[in-house]
Motif scaffolding. Structure first.
Motif, PDB file in Angstrom:
ATOM      1  N   SER A 199      65.854  34.669  77.502  1.00  0.00           N
ATOM      2  CA  SER A 199      67.022  33.550  76.931  1.00  0.00           C
ATOM      3  C   SER A 199      68.100  33.702  78.130  1.00  0.00           C
ATOM      4  CB  SER A 199      67.555  34.155  75.527  1.00  0.00           C
ATOM      5  OG  SER A 199      67.845  35.416  75.677  1.00  0.00           O
ATOM      6  N   ASN A 211      66.937  31.868  81.333  1.00  0.00           N
ATOM      7  CA  ASN A 211      66.677  30.441  81.068  1.00  0.00           C
ATOM      8  C   ASN A 211      65.218  29.908  81.497  1.00  0.00           C
ATOM      9  OD1 ASN A 211      67.378  28.082  79.599  1.00  0.00           O
ATOM     10  ND2 ASN A 211      68.049  27.382  81.488  1.00  0.00           N
ATOM     11  N   TRP A 255      65.448  32.314  70.550  1.00  0.00           N
ATOM     12  CA  TRP A 255      64.963  33.487  71.551  1.00  0.00           C
ATOM     13  C   TRP A 255      66.137  34.168  71.849  1.00  0.00           C
ATOM     14  CZ3 TRP A 255      60.051  34.080  74.976  1.00  0.00           C
ATOM     15  CH2 TRP A 255      59.324  33.395  74.391  1.00  0.00           C
ATOM     16  N   GLY A 256      67.161  33.928  71.999  1.00  0.00           N
ATOM     17  CA  GLY A 256      68.481  34.990  72.092  1.00  0.00           C
ATOM     18  C   GLY A 256      68.953  35.464  70.655  1.00  0.00           C
TER      19      GLY A 256
END
Length: 308
Positions: free
Chosen positions: A178, A181, A59-60
């Motif tokens: 991301s 978290n 996702w990041g």
């Protein structure tokens, strides 16, 4: 044969009934000259970011991402109906396709995406524009339907909104989630709504009631209220001005009269109706929406509107 594509089954049945199309088949109704089929809202949706890469993307990573071009996939469990629509619109006997999405940009996008994905050759495409679903309106609009190309700007507007929603949602949600978290949904609609709720709750929590004085005159049932407000600590000044007003007195300097016509109340927008029902009946917005949707499908209210 003319093929009418409605946005949803209930609308398809309403159109078919108004036009005398009675014979039922799997996924459509037909009278021989006219076939009325339908979608289930959006049959196609923009691909997820992972689909463009062919694998799961952390996702990041690969952000910001902007597809060029944007691509659509069939939603789950709608392939059968999509194939039925495609068979009808590509039939050699079909000489005209009539778009009958709801009378808004979303309705325009829903049907056009189906045609973009499923139509294999040129056909005449027209638009059945239904501000309401009464039999009279349906038959009248069928006679006055226009080429769908006259609604191109509405389609482009709806498509642009779809793309913007995707770009904002995918990029910001993946980026913020991301970093944090944890899952954090970000989008064009949800962000201003959350901010508005937060600011309203904050203003309620921080509200401090304050007393003030207002000057009021009531003579022979005629109440006059001064626009000047006085702080609770300024009572002496308020009383002083009251004394001045009472000593001076008042006089009527002008009298006018006119005939007015009081029109019936304006129709509700959906958002105002939800607010009204929330205050008067304590209904949640989703509950009001469900009631309006049910009434709309039965032909009792117009699209996105309801009577007071």
């Amino acid at each position: 044969m003319k093929v009418i594509i409605a946005e949803k089954p209930s609308l398809g049945r309403t159109i078919a009934s108004a036009l005398g199309v009675r014979d039922k088949y799997d996924g459509y109704l037909s009278s021989g000259e006219i076939a009325v089929t339908y979608a289930f809202g959006h049959l196609l949706e923009l691909k997820d970011m992972d689909a463009y890469f062919g694998h799961k993307v952390p996702w990041g990573e690969n952000l910001p991402f902007y597809p060029d071009p944007f691509e659509f996939d069939l939603k789950k469990d709608v392939k059968k109906q999509f194939d039925i629509i495609c068979k009808l619109i590509n039939d050699s006997d079909t000489d005209e396709i009539i778009c009958a999405g709801d009378a808004d940009r979303e309705g325009e996008v829903i049907v056009r995406l189906i045609l973009r994905a499923g139509l294999k050759s040129y056909k005449k495409i027209t638009r059945l524009w239904l501000p309401d679903q009464t039999p009279q309106t349906i038959t009248k609009q069928m006679e006055e339907r226009k080429l769908d190309s006259e609604y191109d700007n509405l389609y482009y507007e709806g498509l642009a909104r779809t793309y913007i929603d995707w770009v904002l949602g995918i990029n910001l949600t993946r980026s913020i989630s991301s970093i944090a978290n944890q899952m954090m949904s970000i989008g064009r609609v949800i962000c201003p709504i959350v901010i508005a709720i937060y600011e309203r709750d904050k203003s309620i929590d921080e509200f401090i009631p304050q007393k003030y004085y207002s000057l009021v005159s009531n003579v022979d049932g005629i109440e006059l209220v001064s626009k000047i407000k006085f702080d609770a600590t300024d009572k002496a000044n308020a009383l002083s001005i009251c004394d001045d007003y009472n000593a001076t007195g008042g006089r009527v300097v002008d009298v006018s009269s006119k005939d007015t016509v009081k029109n019936s109340p304006r129709l509700f927008s959906l958002s105002k109706l939800q607010g009204y029902c929330g205050k008067k009946f304590k209904l949640k917005p989703a509950e009001t929406l469900a009631v309006v949707q049910s009434l709309y499908e039965k032909g009792f209210v117009t699209l996105m509107l309801a009577y007071k």
